[in-house]
Scaffold this motif. Structure first.
Motif, PDB file in Angstrom:
ATOM      1  N   ALA A   1       7.854  10.758  -3.296  1.00 32.58           N
ATOM      2  CA  ALA A   1       8.444   9.767  -4.202  1.00 32.58           C
ATOM      3  C   ALA A   1       9.793   9.287  -3.698  1.00 32.58           C
ATOM      4  O   ALA A   1      10.164   8.130  -3.903  1.00 32.58           O
ATOM      5  N   CYS A   2      10.533  10.170  -3.013  1.00 32.67           N
ATOM      6  CA  CYS A   2      11.854   9.770  -2.513  1.00 32.67           C
ATOM      7  C   CYS A   2      11.747   8.753  -1.389  1.00 32.67           C
ATOM      8  O   CYS A   2      12.738   8.105  -1.041  1.00 32.67           O
ATOM      9  N   ALA A   3      10.549   8.584  -0.817  1.00 33.62           N
ATOM     10  CA  ALA A   3      10.346   7.593   0.242  1.00 33.62           C
ATOM     11  C   ALA A   3       9.918   6.240  -0.321  1.00 33.62           C
ATOM     12  O   ALA A   3      10.213   5.194   0.273  1.00 33.62           O
ATOM     13  N   THR A   4       9.236   6.238  -1.449  1.00 30.43           N
ATOM     14  CA  THR A   4       8.858   4.966  -2.076  1.00 30.43           C
ATOM     15  C   THR A   4       9.966   4.451  -2.993  1.00 30.43           C
ATOM     16  O   THR A   4      10.034   3.255  -3.274  1.00 30.43           O
TER      17      THR A   4
ATOM     18  N   GLY B   1      12.399   1.104   5.529  1.00 26.11           N
ATOM     19  CA  GLY B   1      13.059   2.010   4.591  1.00 26.11           C
ATOM     20  C   GLY B   1      12.157   3.146   4.156  1.00 26.11           C
ATOM     21  O   GLY B   1      12.571   4.312   4.092  1.00 26.11           O
ATOM     22  N   ILE B   2      10.881   2.815   3.860  1.00 23.66           N
ATOM     23  CA  ILE B   2       9.911   3.839   3.472  1.00 23.66           C
ATOM     24  C   ILE B   2       9.694   4.817   4.618  1.00 23.66           C
ATOM     25  O   ILE B   2       9.664   6.036   4.423  1.00 23.66           O
TER      26      ILE B   2
ATOM     27  N   PHE C   1       0.819  -1.206   0.000  1.00 25.96           N
ATOM     28  CA  PHE C   1       0.000   0.000   0.000  1.00 25.96           C
ATOM     29  C   PHE C   1       0.860   1.266   0.000  1.00 25.96           C
ATOM     30  O   PHE C   1       0.591   2.205  -0.759  1.00 25.96           O
ATOM     31  N   LEU C   2       1.879   1.295   0.835  1.00 26.87           N
ATOM     32  CA  LEU C   2       2.705   2.500   0.928  1.00 26.87           C
ATOM     33  C   LEU C   2       3.457   2.780  -0.366  1.00 26.87           C
ATOM     34  O   LEU C   2       3.697   3.941  -0.713  1.00 26.87           O
TER      35      LEU C   2
END
Length: 457
Positions: free
Chosen positions: A364-367, A205-206, A35-36
Protein backbone atom coordinates in the motif's frame (compact mmCIF):
# COMPACT_ATOMS: atom_id res chain seq x y z
CA UNK A 1 -23.65 -4.26 -47.80
CA UNK A 2 -20.29 -3.22 -49.30
CA UNK A 3 -16.96 -3.35 -47.47
CA UNK A 4 -17.07 0.36 -46.52
CA UNK A 5 -20.52 -0.02 -44.97
CA UNK A 6 -19.42 -3.12 -43.11
CA UNK A 7 -16.36 -1.29 -41.81
CA UNK A 8 -18.52 1.65 -40.71
CA UNK A 9 -20.95 -0.66 -38.91
CA UNK A 10 -18.12 -2.43 -37.09
CA UNK A 11 -16.59 0.89 -36.02
CA UNK A 12 -19.99 2.07 -34.78
CA UNK A 13 -20.33 -1.07 -32.69
CA UNK A 14 -16.72 -0.93 -31.51
CA UNK A 15 -15.67 2.76 -31.57
CA UNK A 16 -12.20 1.76 -30.38
CA UNK A 17 -11.46 0.75 -33.99
CA UNK A 18 -12.23 4.28 -35.21
CA UNK A 19 -9.38 5.85 -33.23
CA UNK A 20 -6.78 7.70 -35.27
CA UNK A 21 -3.29 8.89 -34.34
CA UNK A 22 -3.28 6.98 -31.07
CA UNK A 23 -0.15 7.34 -28.96
CA UNK A 24 0.09 3.65 -28.07
CA UNK A 25 3.14 4.15 -25.86
CA UNK A 26 1.25 6.68 -23.74
CA UNK A 27 -1.87 4.47 -23.62
CA UNK A 28 0.16 1.44 -22.50
CA UNK A 29 1.99 3.43 -19.81
CA UNK A 30 -1.38 4.80 -18.66
CA UNK A 31 -2.83 1.29 -18.50
CA UNK A 32 0.16 -0.01 -16.57
CA UNK A 33 -0.13 2.91 -14.14
CA UNK A 34 -3.83 2.25 -13.55
CA UNK A 35 -3.22 -1.46 -13.11
CA UNK A 36 -0.47 -1.01 -10.53
CA UNK A 37 -2.63 1.33 -8.43
CA UNK A 38 -5.53 -1.15 -8.39
CA UNK A 39 -3.60 -4.44 -8.37
CA UNK A 40 -4.29 -4.67 -4.63
CA UNK A 41 -7.75 -6.00 -5.54
CA UNK A 42 -6.08 -9.27 -6.60
CA UNK A 43 -5.20 -9.88 -2.95
CA UNK A 44 -7.94 -7.97 -1.14
CA UNK A 45 -11.02 -9.31 -2.96
CA UNK A 46 -10.20 -13.01 -2.36
CA UNK A 47 -9.29 -12.20 1.25
CA UNK A 48 -12.72 -10.66 1.86
CA UNK A 49 -14.90 -13.05 -0.15
CA UNK A 50 -13.15 -16.16 1.16
CA UNK A 51 -14.55 -15.29 4.61
CA UNK A 52 -17.85 -16.66 3.26
CA UNK A 53 -16.36 -20.09 2.64
CA UNK A 54 -15.55 -19.51 -1.02
CA UNK A 55 -12.29 -20.98 -2.29
CA UNK A 56 -9.54 -18.32 -1.96
CA UNK A 57 -7.39 -19.65 -4.80
CA UNK A 58 -10.32 -19.74 -7.19
CA UNK A 59 -11.21 -16.18 -6.16
CA UNK A 60 -7.80 -14.88 -7.23
CA UNK A 61 -8.32 -16.23 -10.76
CA UNK A 62 -11.98 -15.15 -10.92
CA UNK A 63 -11.13 -11.64 -9.71
CA UNK A 64 -8.50 -11.25 -12.44
CA UNK A 65 -10.70 -12.79 -15.15
CA UNK A 66 -13.77 -10.68 -14.29
CA UNK A 67 -11.63 -7.52 -14.22
CA UNK A 68 -10.08 -8.36 -17.58
CA UNK A 69 -13.48 -8.94 -19.20
CA UNK A 70 -14.81 -5.68 -17.73
CA UNK A 71 -11.80 -3.73 -19.03
CA UNK A 72 -12.11 -5.28 -22.49
CA UNK A 73 -15.80 -4.35 -22.62
CA UNK A 74 -15.04 -0.78 -21.55
CA UNK A 75 -12.25 -0.52 -24.12
CA UNK A 76 -14.00 -2.01 -27.13
CA UNK A 77 -17.60 -0.90 -26.54
CA UNK A 78 -17.10 2.50 -24.86
CA UNK A 79 -13.58 3.39 -26.07
CA UNK A 80 -12.83 4.89 -22.65
CA UNK A 81 -9.71 4.60 -20.44
CA UNK A 82 -11.64 3.37 -17.39
CA UNK A 83 -10.70 0.11 -15.68
CA UNK A 84 -13.18 -2.21 -13.98
CA UNK A 85 -12.84 -4.83 -11.26
CA UNK A 86 -14.73 -6.20 -8.27
CA UNK A 87 -15.79 -3.17 -6.26
CA UNK A 88 -14.41 -2.46 -2.82
CA UNK A 89 -17.13 -1.83 -0.26
CA UNK A 90 -19.63 -3.93 -2.19
CA UNK A 91 -17.47 -7.01 -1.68
CA UNK A 92 -17.41 -6.33 2.07
CA UNK A 93 -21.20 -5.87 2.07
CA UNK A 94 -21.52 -9.14 0.13
CA UNK A 95 -19.33 -11.08 2.56
CA UNK A 96 -19.95 -9.63 6.00
CA UNK A 97 -23.50 -8.25 5.84
CA UNK A 98 -25.29 -10.52 3.36
CA UNK A 99 -23.59 -13.88 3.86
CA UNK A 100 -22.01 -13.92 7.33
CA UNK A 101 -24.42 -11.68 9.24
CA UNK A 102 -27.51 -12.33 7.11
CA UNK A 103 -26.98 -16.08 6.91
CA UNK A 104 -27.59 -16.16 3.16
CA UNK A 105 -25.51 -18.78 1.27
CA UNK A 106 -22.82 -17.25 -0.93
CA UNK A 107 -24.35 -18.96 -3.95
CA UNK A 108 -27.57 -17.02 -3.35
CA UNK A 109 -25.63 -13.79 -2.80
CA UNK A 110 -24.03 -14.34 -6.21
CA UNK A 111 -27.55 -14.76 -7.59
CA UNK A 112 -28.42 -11.32 -6.22
CA UNK A 113 -25.38 -9.89 -8.02
CA UNK A 114 -26.50 -11.63 -11.22
CA UNK A 115 -30.00 -10.12 -10.92
CA UNK A 116 -28.47 -6.71 -10.24
CA UNK A 117 -26.48 -6.98 -13.46
CA UNK A 118 -29.58 -7.86 -15.47
CA UNK A 119 -31.47 -4.91 -13.95
CA UNK A 120 -28.60 -2.58 -14.83
CA UNK A 121 -28.62 -3.86 -18.42
CA UNK A 122 -32.36 -3.08 -18.65
CA UNK A 123 -31.87 0.37 -17.08
CA UNK A 124 -29.18 1.08 -19.66
CA UNK A 125 -31.36 -0.06 -22.55
CA UNK A 126 -33.96 2.49 -21.42
CA UNK A 127 -31.16 5.08 -20.90
CA UNK A 128 -32.10 5.60 -17.24
CA UNK A 129 -28.52 5.60 -15.92
CA UNK A 130 -27.32 7.81 -18.78
CA UNK A 131 -30.14 10.27 -18.03
CA UNK A 132 -29.02 10.46 -14.40
CA UNK A 133 -25.38 11.07 -15.36
CA UNK A 134 -26.26 13.90 -17.74
CA UNK A 135 -28.77 15.50 -15.32
CA UNK A 136 -26.17 16.23 -12.65
CA UNK A 137 -25.38 20.00 -12.78
CA UNK A 138 -21.94 21.01 -14.03
CA UNK A 139 -20.84 22.47 -10.71
CA UNK A 140 -21.74 19.19 -9.04
CA UNK A 141 -19.70 17.29 -11.61
CA UNK A 142 -16.67 19.40 -10.75
CA UNK A 143 -17.44 18.74 -7.07
CA UNK A 144 -17.51 15.00 -7.69
CA UNK A 145 -14.08 15.24 -9.32
CA UNK A 146 -12.67 17.18 -6.36
CA UNK A 147 -14.41 14.87 -3.89
CA UNK A 148 -12.87 11.82 -5.51
CA UNK A 149 -9.51 13.57 -5.23
CA UNK A 150 -9.93 13.93 -1.47
CA UNK A 151 -11.31 10.39 -1.24
CA UNK A 152 -8.39 8.67 -2.96
CA UNK A 153 -5.79 10.83 -1.19
CA UNK A 154 -7.37 9.86 2.12
CA UNK A 155 -7.38 6.24 0.99
CA UNK A 156 -3.67 6.46 0.18
CA UNK A 157 -2.52 7.92 3.48
CA UNK A 158 -4.81 5.59 5.40
CA UNK A 159 -3.34 2.62 3.58
CA UNK A 160 0.24 3.47 4.48
CA UNK A 161 -0.58 4.02 8.16
CA UNK A 162 -0.14 7.80 8.35
CA UNK A 163 -3.77 8.10 9.40
CA UNK A 164 -5.11 5.62 11.96
CA UNK A 165 -8.33 4.98 13.86
CA UNK A 166 -8.81 6.76 17.17
CA UNK A 167 -11.67 6.02 19.60
CA UNK A 168 -11.72 9.60 20.88
CA UNK A 169 -11.45 11.50 17.60
CA UNK A 170 -12.34 8.80 15.04
CA UNK A 171 -9.05 9.34 13.21
CA UNK A 172 -5.64 10.72 14.10
CA UNK A 173 -2.10 10.82 12.80
CA UNK A 174 -0.12 7.59 13.10
CA UNK A 175 3.59 7.09 13.58
CA UNK A 176 6.16 7.98 10.94
CA UNK A 177 7.09 4.43 10.00
CA UNK A 178 9.36 3.27 7.16
CA UNK A 179 6.18 2.68 5.12
CA UNK A 180 5.25 6.35 5.48
CA UNK A 181 8.79 7.36 4.50
CA UNK A 182 8.66 5.13 1.41
CA UNK A 183 5.37 6.77 0.43
CA UNK A 184 6.76 10.28 0.59
CA UNK A 185 9.96 9.34 -1.22
CA UNK A 186 7.75 7.97 -4.01
CA UNK A 187 5.70 11.18 -3.92
CA UNK A 188 8.89 13.26 -4.21
CA UNK A 189 9.92 11.21 -7.24
CA UNK A 190 6.54 11.83 -8.86
CA UNK A 191 6.64 15.55 -8.10
CA UNK A 192 10.21 15.96 -9.38
CA UNK A 193 9.49 13.99 -12.57
CA UNK A 194 6.30 15.97 -13.15
CA UNK A 195 8.15 19.26 -12.71
CA UNK A 196 10.82 18.10 -15.16
CA UNK A 197 8.04 16.83 -17.50
CA UNK A 198 9.42 13.29 -17.43
CA UNK A 199 6.83 10.86 -18.78
CA UNK A 200 5.55 8.04 -16.59
CA UNK A 201 6.11 9.96 -13.35
CA UNK A 202 3.38 8.07 -11.46
CA UNK A 203 4.76 4.73 -12.57
CA UNK A 204 8.27 5.74 -11.49
CA UNK A 205 6.94 6.74 -8.08
CA UNK A 206 5.22 3.38 -7.59
CA UNK A 207 8.36 1.52 -8.71
CA UNK A 208 10.62 3.53 -6.39
CA UNK A 209 8.45 2.93 -3.32
CA UNK A 210 8.06 -0.78 -4.17
CA UNK A 211 11.82 -1.31 -4.50
CA UNK A 212 12.47 0.49 -1.22
CA UNK A 213 9.74 -1.49 0.56
CA UNK A 214 10.94 -4.86 -0.73
CA UNK A 215 14.54 -3.97 0.17
CA UNK A 216 13.36 -3.25 3.71
CA UNK A 217 11.56 -6.61 3.77
CA UNK A 218 14.85 -8.33 2.90
CA UNK A 219 16.72 -6.50 5.69
CA UNK A 220 14.04 -6.86 8.38
CA UNK A 221 11.25 -9.27 7.38
CA UNK A 222 9.43 -9.14 10.72
CA UNK A 223 9.26 -5.35 10.97
CA UNK A 224 8.26 -5.13 7.30
CA UNK A 225 5.50 -7.70 7.77
CA UNK A 226 4.08 -5.63 10.64
CA UNK A 227 3.76 -2.75 8.16
CA UNK A 228 2.05 -4.93 5.55
CA UNK A 229 5.17 -5.25 3.40
CA UNK A 230 5.98 -8.70 2.03
CA UNK A 231 8.29 -10.05 -0.62
CA UNK A 232 6.62 -11.86 -3.53
CA UNK A 233 5.94 -15.47 -2.52
CA UNK A 234 7.17 -16.98 -5.73
CA UNK A 235 6.60 -15.99 -9.30
CA UNK A 236 4.08 -18.30 -10.97
CA UNK A 237 0.75 -19.53 -9.62
CA UNK A 238 -2.60 -20.41 -11.20
CA UNK A 239 -5.81 -21.66 -9.58
CA UNK A 240 -8.95 -23.09 -11.22
CA UNK A 241 -12.25 -21.20 -10.82
CA UNK A 242 -14.25 -24.46 -10.81
CA UNK A 243 -15.14 -24.30 -7.05
CA UNK A 244 -17.02 -20.99 -7.44
CA UNK A 245 -17.95 -20.53 -11.11
CA UNK A 246 -21.52 -21.08 -12.30
CA UNK A 247 -22.93 -21.46 -8.79
CA UNK A 248 -25.96 -19.19 -9.30
CA UNK A 249 -28.83 -20.64 -7.22
CA UNK A 250 -32.46 -19.45 -7.48
CA UNK A 251 -33.75 -22.35 -5.39
CA UNK A 252 -33.47 -20.32 -2.18
CA UNK A 253 -36.17 -17.96 -3.44
CA UNK A 254 -38.89 -20.59 -3.63
CA UNK A 255 -39.36 -20.13 0.12
CA UNK A 256 -41.64 -17.06 0.57
CA UNK A 257 -39.85 -16.22 3.84
CA UNK A 258 -36.65 -15.46 1.90
CA UNK A 259 -38.01 -13.23 -0.86
CA UNK A 260 -38.18 -10.01 1.20
CA UNK A 261 -34.58 -10.35 2.41
CA UNK A 262 -33.37 -11.20 -1.09
CA UNK A 263 -35.06 -8.15 -2.59
CA UNK A 264 -33.59 -5.92 0.14
CA UNK A 265 -30.11 -7.18 -0.73
CA UNK A 266 -30.65 -6.45 -4.43
CA UNK A 267 -32.01 -2.94 -3.78
CA UNK A 268 -29.13 -2.08 -1.44
CA UNK A 269 -26.49 -3.31 -3.92
CA UNK A 270 -28.26 -1.42 -6.72
CA UNK A 271 -28.06 1.86 -4.81
CA UNK A 272 -24.45 1.40 -3.75
CA UNK A 273 -23.21 0.40 -7.20
CA UNK A 274 -25.46 2.70 -9.22
CA UNK A 275 -24.27 5.94 -7.67
CA UNK A 276 -20.76 4.80 -6.84
CA UNK A 277 -20.18 4.01 -10.52
CA UNK A 278 -21.82 7.22 -11.71
CA UNK A 279 -19.73 9.26 -9.29
CA UNK A 280 -16.52 7.60 -10.45
CA UNK A 281 -17.29 7.96 -14.18
CA UNK A 282 -18.38 11.58 -13.89
CA UNK A 283 -15.42 12.58 -11.73
CA UNK A 284 -12.76 10.93 -13.87
CA UNK A 285 -14.38 12.00 -17.16
CA UNK A 286 -14.53 15.60 -15.96
CA UNK A 287 -10.82 15.62 -15.12
CA UNK A 288 -10.00 14.08 -18.50
CA UNK A 289 -11.99 16.81 -20.34
CA UNK A 290 -14.34 14.19 -21.77
CA UNK A 291 -17.51 16.16 -21.05
CA UNK A 292 -19.09 18.10 -23.94
CA UNK A 293 -19.97 21.81 -23.97
CA UNK A 294 -23.21 21.07 -22.07
CA UNK A 295 -21.41 19.13 -19.37
CA UNK A 296 -22.73 15.81 -20.66
CA UNK A 297 -20.74 12.60 -20.85
CA UNK A 298 -21.07 11.51 -24.53
CA UNK A 299 -20.20 7.85 -24.01
CA UNK A 300 -21.96 7.43 -20.69
CA UNK A 301 -24.43 4.86 -22.05
CA UNK A 302 -21.71 2.63 -23.47
CA UNK A 303 -19.62 2.93 -20.30
CA UNK A 304 -22.55 1.96 -18.12
CA UNK A 305 -23.62 -0.98 -20.29
CA UNK A 306 -20.04 -2.26 -20.11
CA UNK A 307 -20.25 -2.04 -16.32
CA UNK A 308 -23.61 -3.85 -16.28
CA UNK A 309 -22.51 -6.71 -18.55
CA UNK A 310 -19.27 -7.11 -16.56
CA UNK A 311 -21.24 -7.42 -13.33
CA UNK A 312 -23.49 -10.11 -14.82
CA UNK A 313 -20.53 -12.11 -16.17
CA UNK A 314 -18.60 -11.60 -12.93
CA UNK A 315 -21.38 -13.20 -10.89
CA UNK A 316 -21.24 -16.25 -13.16
CA UNK A 317 -17.47 -16.45 -12.61
CA UNK A 318 -17.95 -16.25 -8.86
CA UNK A 319 -17.20 -12.67 -7.75
CA UNK A 320 -19.20 -9.74 -6.43
CA UNK A 321 -20.18 -6.63 -8.41
CA UNK A 322 -17.70 -5.48 -11.07
CA UNK A 323 -17.54 -1.70 -11.28
CA UNK A 324 -15.49 1.24 -12.58
CA UNK A 325 -12.44 2.02 -10.46
CA UNK A 326 -11.52 5.47 -9.23
CA UNK A 327 -7.87 4.47 -9.68
CA UNK A 328 -8.56 4.88 -13.41
CA UNK A 329 -7.82 8.54 -12.76
CA UNK A 330 -4.13 7.69 -12.37
CA UNK A 331 -4.04 6.34 -15.91
CA UNK A 332 -6.06 9.25 -17.28
CA UNK A 333 -3.64 11.71 -15.72
CA UNK A 334 -0.75 9.67 -17.14
CA UNK A 335 -2.14 10.40 -20.61
CA UNK A 336 -4.69 7.63 -21.24
CA UNK A 337 -7.55 8.86 -23.40
CA UNK A 338 -8.89 5.86 -25.34
CA UNK A 339 -10.07 2.32 -24.80
CA UNK A 340 -6.54 1.07 -25.38
CA UNK A 341 -5.73 2.10 -21.81
CA UNK A 342 -8.55 -0.09 -20.47
CA UNK A 343 -7.53 -2.96 -22.74
CA UNK A 344 -3.95 -2.70 -21.45
CA UNK A 345 -5.28 -3.03 -17.90
CA UNK A 346 -7.33 -6.06 -18.98
CA UNK A 347 -4.31 -7.76 -20.52
CA UNK A 348 -2.31 -7.14 -17.33
CA UNK A 349 -5.07 -8.72 -15.25
CA UNK A 350 -4.91 -11.80 -17.49
CA UNK A 351 -1.15 -11.96 -16.98
CA UNK A 352 -1.64 -11.47 -13.25
CA UNK A 353 -3.69 -14.69 -13.13
CA UNK A 354 -0.43 -16.53 -13.68
CA UNK A 355 1.94 -14.17 -11.83
CA UNK A 356 -0.35 -13.08 -9.01
CA UNK A 357 2.32 -13.39 -6.23
CA UNK A 358 4.25 -10.46 -7.72
CA UNK A 359 1.30 -8.11 -8.08
CA UNK A 360 -0.16 -9.07 -4.73
CA UNK A 361 3.15 -8.08 -3.12
CA UNK A 362 2.99 -4.43 -4.29
CA UNK A 363 2.46 -2.76 -0.88
CA UNK A 364 0.00 0.00 0.00
CA UNK A 365 2.90 2.37 0.68
CA UNK A 366 3.88 2.02 -3.00
CA UNK A 367 0.44 2.84 -4.42
CA UNK A 368 -0.14 5.64 -1.88
CA UNK A 369 2.16 8.14 -3.70
CA UNK A 370 0.11 7.71 -6.87
CA UNK A 371 -3.17 8.18 -4.99
CA UNK A 372 -1.89 11.29 -3.20
CA UNK A 373 -0.60 12.86 -6.39
CA UNK A 374 -3.77 12.13 -8.35
CA UNK A 375 -5.83 13.42 -5.43
CA UNK A 376 -3.93 16.69 -5.65
CA UNK A 377 -4.53 16.94 -9.41
CA UNK A 378 -8.22 16.13 -9.14
CA UNK A 379 -9.02 18.60 -6.36
CA UNK A 380 -7.83 21.41 -8.63
CA UNK A 381 -11.25 21.16 -10.34
CA UNK A 382 -12.65 23.06 -7.34
CA UNK A 383 -11.48 26.25 -9.05
CA UNK A 384 -14.18 25.69 -11.67
CA UNK A 385 -16.95 25.81 -9.04
CA UNK A 386 -18.67 29.10 -8.20
CA UNK A 387 -18.07 28.75 -4.46
CA UNK A 388 -19.34 32.31 -3.83
CA UNK A 389 -22.82 31.31 -5.04
CA UNK A 390 -24.11 29.39 -2.02
CA UNK A 391 -26.76 27.48 -3.99
CA UNK A 392 -23.90 25.99 -6.04
CA UNK A 393 -20.99 26.16 -3.60
CA UNK A 394 -22.64 24.63 -0.52
CA UNK A 395 -23.83 21.42 -2.26
CA UNK A 396 -20.39 21.15 -3.88
CA UNK A 397 -18.70 21.49 -0.49
CA UNK A 398 -20.97 18.84 1.06
CA UNK A 399 -20.21 16.48 -1.84
CA UNK A 400 -16.45 16.96 -1.56
CA UNK A 401 -16.14 16.64 2.21
CA UNK A 402 -18.57 13.75 2.71
CA UNK A 403 -16.97 11.54 0.06
CA UNK A 404 -13.90 11.38 2.28
CA UNK A 405 -15.63 11.42 5.67
CA UNK A 406 -18.10 8.66 4.78
CA UNK A 407 -15.38 6.88 2.78
CA UNK A 408 -17.90 6.36 0.01
CA UNK A 409 -18.20 8.06 -3.39
CA UNK A 410 -21.85 6.99 -3.59
CA UNK A 411 -22.75 8.37 -0.16
CA UNK A 412 -20.96 11.64 -0.90
CA UNK A 413 -22.89 12.00 -4.15
CA UNK A 414 -26.13 11.15 -2.34
CA UNK A 415 -25.65 13.83 0.33
CA UNK A 416 -24.45 16.36 -2.23
CA UNK A 417 -27.50 15.90 -4.47
CA UNK A 418 -29.85 16.09 -1.48
CA UNK A 419 -28.21 19.35 -0.40
CA UNK A 420 -28.39 20.74 -3.93
CA UNK A 421 -32.11 19.96 -4.32
CA UNK A 422 -33.18 21.19 -0.86
CA UNK A 423 -31.09 24.39 -0.95
CA UNK A 424 -32.26 25.36 -4.42
CA UNK A 425 -35.92 24.47 -3.87
CA UNK A 426 -35.99 26.44 -0.61
CA UNK A 427 -34.23 29.39 -2.23
CA UNK A 428 -36.82 29.38 -5.02
CA UNK A 429 -39.54 29.75 -2.36
CA UNK A 430 -38.07 32.90 -0.85
CA UNK A 431 -36.37 34.63 -3.78
CA UNK A 432 -37.74 36.99 -6.41
CA UNK A 433 -39.34 35.42 -9.47
CA UNK A 434 -36.56 36.53 -11.82
CA UNK A 435 -33.94 34.97 -9.49
CA UNK A 436 -35.50 31.53 -9.39
CA UNK A 437 -33.31 28.72 -10.59
CA UNK A 438 -35.05 25.65 -12.07
CA UNK A 439 -34.21 22.27 -10.53
CA UNK A 440 -34.50 19.38 -12.99
CA UNK A 441 -37.16 16.76 -12.43
CA UNK A 442 -34.52 14.04 -12.51
CA UNK A 443 -32.66 15.66 -9.59
CA UNK A 444 -35.90 15.90 -7.59
CA UNK A 445 -36.69 12.23 -8.27
CA UNK A 446 -33.17 11.29 -7.18
CA UNK A 447 -33.61 13.27 -3.96
CA UNK A 448 -36.85 11.41 -3.18
CA UNK A 449 -35.18 8.05 -3.85
CA UNK A 450 -32.24 9.01 -1.64
CA UNK A 451 -34.57 9.93 1.22
CA UNK A 452 -36.32 6.57 0.90
CA UNK A 453 -32.94 4.83 0.82
CA UNK A 454 -31.68 6.62 3.95
CA UNK A 455 -34.97 5.94 5.73
CA UNK A 456 -35.39 2.25 4.93
CA UNK A 457 -32.05 0.72 3.85
Amino acid sequence: MNSNQESSAIKKLFPLLANKNVDFKKEIVAGLTTFLTMAYIIAVNPSILSETGMDAGALVTATCLAAAIGCFLMGFIANLPFALASGMGINAFFAYTVVIKGGIPWEVALTAIFVEGIIFILLNLFKVRELVVNSIPMNMKYAVTAGIGVFIAFSGIKGNGLIIANEATLISMGKITPAVVFTFIGLLVIAACDKKQIKGSILLGIATSSILAWSYAILDPTAAANLGIHLPKGLFKFESIAPIAGKIDFGYLFNPEHIEGFLLVIVTILFVDFFGTIGTLVGVASKADMLDENGNFPNAGRALISDAIATTIGSLLGVSTVTAYVESSTGVLAGGRTGFTAITVGVLFLIAMFFSPVFIAIPACATAPALLYVGYLMITSIQEIDMFNITEGLPAFVTIITMALTFSIGDGLTLGILTYVFVNLFYNLICKKEEKKPVSGVMIVLAILFILKLAFL
